[in-house]
Design a protein around this motif. Structure first.
Motif, PDB file in Angstrom:
ATOM      1  N   UNK A 127       0.868  -1.435  -0.149  1.00  0.00           N
ATOM      2  CA  UNK A 127      -0.051   0.005   0.002  1.00  0.00           C
ATOM      3  C   UNK A 127       0.840   1.260   0.039  1.00  0.00           C
ATOM      4  N   UNK A 128       2.040   1.036   0.222  1.00  0.00           N
ATOM      5  CA  UNK A 128       2.959   2.338   0.178  1.00  0.00           C
ATOM      6  C   UNK A 128       3.331   2.614  -1.263  1.00  0.00           C
ATOM      7  N   UNK A 129       3.691   3.838  -1.303  1.00  0.00           N
ATOM      8  CA  UNK A 129       3.969   4.449  -2.849  1.00  0.00           C
ATOM      9  C   UNK A 129       5.007   3.648  -3.541  1.00  0.00           C
ATOM     10  N   UNK A 130       5.944   3.249  -2.907  1.00  0.00           N
ATOM     11  CA  UNK A 130       7.288   2.737  -3.418  1.00  0.00           C
ATOM     12  C   UNK A 130       7.208   1.113  -3.425  1.00  0.00           C
ATOM     13  N   UNK A 131       6.105   0.701  -2.995  1.00  0.00           N
ATOM     14  CA  UNK A 131       5.839  -1.008  -2.872  1.00  0.00           C
ATOM     15  C   UNK A 131       6.211  -1.796  -4.298  1.00  0.00           C
ATOM     16  N   UNK A 132       5.446  -1.090  -5.135  1.00  0.00           N
ATOM     17  CA  UNK A 132       5.618  -1.975  -6.591  1.00  0.00           C
ATOM     18  C   UNK A 132       6.978  -1.655  -7.161  1.00  0.00           C
ATOM     19  N   UNK A 133       7.627  -0.574  -6.883  1.00  0.00           N
ATOM     20  CA  UNK A 133       9.018  -0.456  -7.496  1.00  0.00           C
ATOM     21  C   UNK A 133      10.000  -1.569  -6.542  1.00  0.00           C
ATOM     22  N   UNK A 134       9.605  -1.641  -5.392  1.00  0.00           N
ATOM     23  CA  UNK A 134      10.512  -2.534  -4.308  1.00  0.00           C
ATOM     24  C   UNK A 134       9.984  -3.824  -4.729  1.00  0.00           C
ATOM     25  N   UNK A 135       9.125  -4.251  -5.207  1.00  0.00           N
ATOM     26  CA  UNK A 135       8.991  -5.651  -5.443  1.00  0.00           C
ATOM     27  C   UNK A 135       9.491  -6.002  -6.932  1.00  0.00           C
ATOM     28  N   UNK A 136       9.294  -5.208  -7.754  1.00  0.00           N
ATOM     29  CA  UNK A 136       9.991  -5.116  -9.283  1.00  0.00           C
ATOM     30  C   UNK A 136      11.644  -5.320  -9.064  1.00  0.00           C
ATOM     31  N   UNK A 137      12.119  -4.360  -8.255  1.00  0.00           N
ATOM     32  CA  UNK A 137      13.496  -4.659  -7.871  1.00  0.00           C
ATOM     33  C   UNK A 137      14.044  -5.657  -7.184  1.00  0.00           C
ATOM     34  N   UNK A 138      13.230  -6.199  -6.244  1.00  0.00           N
ATOM     35  CA  UNK A 138      13.668  -7.577  -5.482  1.00  0.00           C
ATOM     36  C   UNK A 138      13.470  -8.706  -6.256  1.00  0.00           C
ATOM     37  N   UNK A 139      12.624  -8.652  -7.322  1.00  0.00           N
ATOM     38  CA  UNK A 139      12.329  -9.962  -8.439  1.00  0.00           C
ATOM     39  C   UNK A 139      13.065  -9.688  -9.445  1.00  0.00           C
ATOM     40  N   UNK A 140      14.003  -8.545  -9.838  1.00  0.00           N
ATOM     41  CA  UNK A 140      14.664  -8.459 -10.893  1.00  0.00           C
ATOM     42  C   UNK A 140      15.730  -9.368 -11.293  1.00  0.00           C
ATOM     43  N   UNK A 141      16.247 -10.022 -10.385  1.00  0.00           N
ATOM     44  CA  UNK A 141      17.557 -10.943 -10.434  1.00  0.00           C
ATOM     45  C   UNK A 141      17.746 -11.625  -9.270  1.00  0.00           C
ATOM     46  N   UNK A 142      18.805 -12.562  -8.895  1.00  0.00           N
ATOM     47  CA  UNK A 142      18.863 -13.247  -7.830  1.00  0.00           C
ATOM     48  C   UNK A 142      19.628 -12.521  -6.770  1.00  0.00           C
ATOM     49  N   UNK A 143      19.170 -13.071  -5.415  1.00  0.00           N
ATOM     50  CA  UNK A 143      19.542 -12.273  -4.369  1.00  0.00           C
ATOM     51  C   UNK A 143      20.372 -13.472  -3.261  1.00  0.00           C
TER      52      UNK A 143
END
Ligand code: ATP
Ligand code: MG
Length: 142
Positions: A55-71
């Protein structure tokens, strides 16, 4: 008091080949690595892991980034490890992080800040159990 915490080396640090340097710092600082794995998060996993930010404004970007490659995910153990690792990691915004911290050194910006660390006991219990049920505070020997 011995505690456990969950750390994630985020996709930008993996892409930039900073995994070895960060792990070296973790070990040299005296943190004990109990478990470690490389994974690529699904959207569902990332959204569940970061549910407090839904629900926070940065949530989608955070999820896009965290799923973008391996961790790299890991469980660390040690005296006061939750507080100590948060200090070691530095401020959420690399521009505000103190010199010598991981985010100062390896973070690109607020959204790509290189590393995650649990922010308290309850968060740590949830997060360790999320990736490493075998090291869960409840079932593991502490
Ligand atoms: P992390 O949970 O990743 O260890 P943190 O506990 O320091 O970081 P949180 O407030 O939990 O910070 O935010 C989770 C992540 O969301 C941050 O690491 C950051 O990448 C991103 N984030 C937080 N606030 C903002 C913001 N205002 N704008 C963009 N991204 C943000
Ligand atoms: Mg957090």
């Amino acid at each position: 008091m011995i505690k456990r915490t969950l750390v994630i080396i985020k996709p930008n640090a993996v892409k930039d080949k900073n995994v070895g340097k960060i792990i070296n710092r973790i070990e040299e600082t005296g943190f004990i690595i109990l478990g470690i794995k490389m994974i690529q998060l699904s959207r569902e996993e990332a959204e569940s892991f970061y549910y407090v930010h839904r629900g926070k404004p940065f949530f989608k970007d955070l999820i896009d980034f965290m799923t973008s490659d391996k961790c790299i995910t890991m469980v660390l153990e040690g005296n006061y490890v939750i507080t100590n690792i948060r200090n070691f990691v530095g401020d959420t915004d690399p521009e505000k992080a103190k010199k010598g911290t991981i985010r100062y050194e390896f973070g690109d910006d607020l959204s790509k800040n290189a590393i995650h660390a649990s922010d308290g006991i309850e968060t740590s219990k949830f997060e360790v159990n999320f990736f490493f049920p075998e090291f869960s505070w409840e079932t593991g020997k502490l």
